[in-house]
Write a protein that holds these residues in place. Structure first.
Motif, PDB file in Angstrom:
ATOM      1  N   LEU A 187       0.830  -1.198   0.000  1.00 58.20           N
ATOM      2  CA  LEU A 187       0.000   0.000   0.000  1.00 58.20           C
ATOM      3  C   LEU A 187       0.865   1.250   0.000  1.00 58.20           C
ATOM      4  O   LEU A 187       1.808   1.365   0.779  1.00 58.20           O
ATOM      5  N   GLY A 188       0.538   2.183  -0.873  1.00 61.81           N
ATOM      6  CA  GLY A 188       1.252   3.444  -0.890  1.00 61.81           C
ATOM      7  C   GLY A 188       0.769   4.370   0.200  1.00 61.81           C
ATOM      8  O   GLY A 188      -0.181   4.085   0.934  1.00 61.81           O
ATOM      9  N   ASP A 189       1.451   5.502   0.313  1.00 60.16           N
ATOM     10  CA  ASP A 189       1.019   6.506   1.267  1.00 60.16           C
ATOM     11  C   ASP A 189      -0.285   7.132   0.793  1.00 60.16           C
ATOM     12  O   ASP A 189      -0.649   7.062  -0.388  1.00 60.16           O
ATOM     13  N   CYS A 190      -0.980   7.758   1.707  1.00 61.31           N
ATOM     14  CA  CYS A 190      -2.219   8.430   1.346  1.00 61.31           C
ATOM     15  C   CYS A 190      -1.920   9.597   0.422  1.00 61.31           C
ATOM     16  O   CYS A 190      -0.966  10.350   0.651  1.00 61.31           O
ATOM     17  N   PRO A 191      -2.699   9.768  -0.654  1.00 58.03           N
ATOM     18  CA  PRO A 191      -2.492  10.937  -1.517  1.00 58.03           C
ATOM     19  C   PRO A 191      -2.781  12.218  -0.749  1.00 58.03           C
ATOM     20  O   PRO A 191      -3.676  12.263   0.095  1.00 58.03           O
ATOM     21  N   GLU A 192      -2.007  13.243  -1.040  1.00 56.52           N
ATOM     22  CA  GLU A 192      -2.194  14.513  -0.347  1.00 56.52           C
ATOM     23  C   GLU A 192      -3.252  15.343  -1.072  1.00 56.52           C
ATOM     24  O   GLU A 192      -3.187  15.539  -2.284  1.00 56.52           O
TER      25      GLU A 192
END
Length: 204
Positions: A187-192
């Motif tokens: 899982l990637g980081d949350c989009p800003e």
């Protein structure tokens, strides 16, 4: 993240006495460990008067926030939506200075009355279940939360005891083992999602 993460389960079922699935899942969450807090929103707020400071204080302590509820009209029950409206406020959860939830995880644990086959282009709901997730995903993104793959039980009205028990065991195990889930590494980081001040100006 601390060695033992804090988990907040926000359960919202309008009539828990009539629910086999959500009642059983709440029991599973309550037995997942002392680090898991289960809050029954309909029991806490029968008058629908949300205590915003109290809810925000609990959210601030959590590493994982769980929204557990049945799907109502392809969305969440009304008290859960009211909770979002009252608690995830501008300047606290999103917008200028709204960083209180940034970096936390959000997990949807949902049940549907219809079977999985109903959530298909050839089924009566006309879409796969994932097609109804963008509002959840974007709510998470706007608040800086990472939206984890949901845990869904389809066909809640007809599920047999063995399948329900197995599903509840998975839920309890996942809560107990968070954040050591195999898919976390993928899982990637949350989009800003920066909200321009001109779009949502701060109150004077």
């Amino acid at each position: 993240m601390p060695d033992v993460p804090n988990i907040l389960v926000l359960a919202a079922h309008p009539d828990l006495r009539q629910s086999r699935v959500n009642h059983r899942l709440m029991q599973a969450a309550a037995h997942a460990g002392a680090h898991v807090q289960v809050r029954d929103l309909y029991a806490l707020y029968p008058d629908h008067a949300i205590d915003t400071p109290a809810e925000q204080a609990e959210l601030a302590k959590a590493d994982l926030i769980v929204w557990q509820h049945p799907i109502h009209w392809y969305s969440m029950p009304p008290l859960m939506k009211l909770w979002l409206d009252d608690v995830l406020t501008l300047g606290w959860a999103y917008g200028h200075g709204g960083n209180a939830l940034r970096g936390k995880d959000l997990w949807l644990v949902a049940s549907t009355g219809g079977p999985a086959s109903a959530y298909h282009p050839q089924g009566y709901n006309r879409h796969f279940f994932d097609a109804f997730m963008p509002p959840y995903e974007q709510t998470a993104a706007l608040c800086g939360l990472r939206f984890l793959p949901p845990l869904v039980m389809h066909g809640a009205h007809a599920v047999n005891d063995a399948d329900l028990a197995a599903h509840a065991d998975v839920y309890q195990q996942r809560l107990g083992s968070y954040p050591d889930w195999p898919e976390m590494a993928e899982l990637g980081d949350c989009p800003e999602c920066r909200v321009p001040s001109a779009d949502r100006p701060q109150e004077a």
